[in-house]
Motif scaffolding. Structure first.
Motif, mmCIF file in Angstrom:
data_model
loop_
_atom_site.group_PDB
_atom_site.id
_atom_site.type_symbol
_atom_site.label_atom_id
_atom_site.label_comp_id
_atom_site.label_asym_id
_atom_site.label_seq_id
_atom_site.Cartn_x
_atom_site.Cartn_y
_atom_site.Cartn_z
ATOM 1 N N ARG A 100 0.913 -1.231 0.049
ATOM 2 C CA ARG A 100 -0.152 0.085 0.214
ATOM 3 C C ARG A 100 1.042 1.160 0.044
ATOM 4 O O ARG A 100 1.251 1.961 0.926
ATOM 5 N N ILE A 101 1.549 1.522 -1.149
ATOM 6 C CA ILE A 101 2.611 2.242 -1.239
ATOM 7 C C ILE A 101 2.251 3.725 -0.986
ATOM 8 O O ILE A 101 2.812 4.487 -0.372
ATOM 9 N N ASP A 102 1.262 4.188 -1.583
ATOM 10 C CA ASP A 102 0.538 5.596 -1.118
ATOM 11 C C ASP A 102 0.493 6.015 0.195
ATOM 12 O O ASP A 102 0.786 7.032 0.739
ATOM 13 N N GLU A 103 0.113 5.003 0.992
ATOM 14 C CA GLU A 103 -0.266 5.179 2.639
ATOM 15 C C GLU A 103 1.019 5.095 3.170
ATOM 16 O O GLU A 103 1.291 5.769 4.015
ATOM 17 N N ALA A 104 1.906 4.147 2.657
ATOM 18 C CA ALA A 104 3.511 4.004 3.211
ATOM 19 C C ALA A 104 4.060 5.561 3.075
ATOM 20 O O ALA A 104 4.484 6.103 3.845
ATOM 21 N N LEU A 105 3.727 6.083 1.862
ATOM 22 C CA LEU A 105 4.576 7.463 1.710
ATOM 23 C C LEU A 105 3.741 8.681 2.437
ATOM 24 O O LEU A 105 4.689 9.444 2.889
ATOM 25 N N ASP A 106 2.560 8.415 2.736
ATOM 26 C CA ASP A 106 1.942 9.366 3.665
ATOM 27 C C ASP A 106 2.519 9.364 4.851
ATOM 28 O O ASP A 106 2.586 10.436 5.525
ATOM 29 N N CYS A 107 2.761 8.001 5.585
ATOM 30 C CA CYS A 107 3.404 7.914 6.697
ATOM 31 C C CYS A 107 4.713 8.578 7.144
ATOM 32 O O CYS A 107 4.920 9.494 7.731
ATOM 33 N N PHE A 108 5.585 8.405 5.772
ATOM 34 C CA PHE A 108 6.636 8.929 6.021
ATOM 35 C C PHE A 108 7.042 10.355 5.648
ATOM 36 O O PHE A 108 7.874 11.022 6.496
ATOM 37 N N LEU A 109 6.109 10.876 5.029
ATOM 38 C CA LEU A 109 6.091 12.437 4.753
ATOM 39 C C LEU A 109 5.394 12.945 5.969
ATOM 40 O O LEU A 109 6.222 13.980 6.200
ATOM 41 N N LYS A 110 4.636 12.453 6.865
ATOM 42 C CA LYS A 110 4.145 13.132 8.029
ATOM 43 C C LYS A 110 5.091 12.851 9.207
ATOM 44 O O LYS A 110 5.510 13.826 9.627
ATOM 45 N N LEU A 111 6.213 11.979 9.003
ATOM 46 C CA LEU A 111 7.140 11.773 9.768
ATOM 47 C C LEU A 111 8.246 12.703 9.609
ATOM 48 O O LEU A 111 9.049 13.500 10.481
ATOM 49 N N HIS A 112 8.484 12.954 8.124
ATOM 50 C CA HIS A 112 9.438 14.045 7.803
ATOM 51 C C HIS A 112 9.102 15.368 8.454
ATOM 52 O O HIS A 112 10.073 16.048 8.707
ATOM 53 N N ALA A 113 7.936 15.823 8.362
ATOM 54 C CA ALA A 113 7.605 16.810 9.154
ATOM 55 C C ALA A 113 7.871 17.219 10.586
ATOM 56 O O ALA A 113 8.122 18.297 11.022
ATOM 57 N N ILE A 114 7.946 15.994 11.047
ATOM 58 C CA ILE A 114 8.424 15.904 12.593
ATOM 59 C C ILE A 114 9.660 15.862 12.805
ATOM 60 O O ILE A 114 10.325 16.560 13.442
ATOM 61 N N LEU A 115 10.490 14.992 12.063
ATOM 62 C CA LEU A 115 11.670 14.791 12.177
ATOM 63 C C LEU A 115 12.468 15.066 11.015
ATOM 64 O O LEU A 115 12.770 14.233 9.887
ATOM 65 N N ARG A 116 12.780 16.107 10.684
ATOM 66 C CA ARG A 116 13.448 17.106 9.459
ATOM 67 C C ARG A 116 14.457 16.275 8.870
ATOM 68 O O ARG A 116 14.832 16.064 7.728
ATOM 69 N N ASN A 117 15.387 15.981 9.829
ATOM 70 C CA ASN A 117 16.652 15.451 9.135
ATOM 71 C C ASN A 117 17.029 14.079 9.417
ATOM 72 O O ASN A 117 18.292 13.459 9.647
ATOM 73 N N SER A 118 16.031 13.345 9.807
ATOM 74 C CA SER A 118 16.022 11.726 10.157
ATOM 75 C C SER A 118 16.492 11.082 8.743
ATOM 76 O O SER A 118 15.757 11.051 7.806
ATOM 77 N N ALA A 119 17.795 10.531 8.871
ATOM 78 C CA ALA A 119 18.320 9.696 7.645
ATOM 79 C C ALA A 119 17.369 8.554 7.326
ATOM 80 O O ALA A 119 17.181 8.467 6.175
ATOM 81 N N GLN A 120 16.906 7.839 8.254
ATOM 82 C CA GLN A 120 15.994 6.569 7.975
ATOM 83 C C GLN A 120 14.889 7.200 7.230
ATOM 84 O O GLN A 120 14.229 6.447 6.415
ATOM 85 N N VAL A 121 14.206 8.364 7.826
ATOM 86 C CA VAL A 121 12.993 8.519 7.095
ATOM 87 C C VAL A 121 13.184 8.997 5.620
ATOM 88 O O VAL A 121 12.186 8.807 4.606
#
Length: 199
Positions: A100-121
């Motif tokens: 469910r690629i679109d939903e996965a991307l949505d999760c990681f984009l939300k995470l990116h908003a919280i953790l701006r420089n997380s290499a894993q994200v």
């Protein structure tokens, strides 16, 4: 650590839940899934609103291959604490497993908003765009990743490969060469550079 935490098992439910959560995580790290599952269940039963306990329970279910059920635990953890980054990250990984690629991307984009420089994200977002066959976006996110971890030879060679696929040989050479500088024994990179020099 295990011995110390086991002393808290007899305490009130909140302390018991916290101790069981940590015990579950330690057993999970040691790949003792049965014990990790037992303590995850104890933690959740002691405090149903503990997001870390729910995330651990999701992890044990995920490790057993039941991704749909794991997603439910991660979502419940997020309902109890919307800032639980572990649950959000693991939910993204679960959606990736479920394709469910679109939903996965949505999760990681939300995470990116919280953790701006997380290499894993950043890596996960770049990887998802690669799966979606959007090389330009994948390159954009990998360039951000390189600014966070400038000496990672794997990321550098991935950029080289993407630029090569796009037909940009000079950029491909630049990133492959940088990758080689940091990790000179990657055969795939050596082969590419050898073929480039022959050309």
């Amino acid at each position: 650590a295990l011995e110390t935490l086991k002393m808290f098992e007899k305490k009130d439910s909140r302390v018991k839940s916290a101790a069981a959560t940590n015990l579950s995580f330690l057993y999970y790290l040691e790949n003792e899934l049965a014990q990790a599952t037992n303590y995850a269940d104890l933690a959740v039963n002691s405090d149903r609103y503990n997001p870390a306990a729910l995330t651990n329970k999701g992890n044990t279910v995920f490790a057993n291959g039941d991704y749909e059920k794991a997603a439910e635990f991660y979502k419940e953890a997020l309902r109890n604490d919307s800032s639980c980054t572990e649950a959000l990250y693991n939910l993204g990984l679960t959606y990736k497993k479920l394709n469910r690629i679109d939903e996965a991307l949505d999760c990681f984009l939300k995470l990116h908003a919280i953790l701006r420089n997380s290499a894993q994200v950043l890596h996960q977002i770049a990887n998802i765009y690669e799966i979606m066959e959007d090389p330009n976006q994948a390159i954009e996110w990998l360039l951000q990743l390189i600014s966070a971890v400038p000496t990672d030879p794997h990321v550098l060679s991935k950029l080289g490969k993407l630029y090569d696929n796009e037909g940009d040989k000079s950029q491909a050479f630049h990133y492959y060469y940088e990758s080689y500088r940091y990790f000179p024994s990657n055969i795939e990179v050596i082969e590419w550079l050898g073929a480039y020099y022959i050309d």
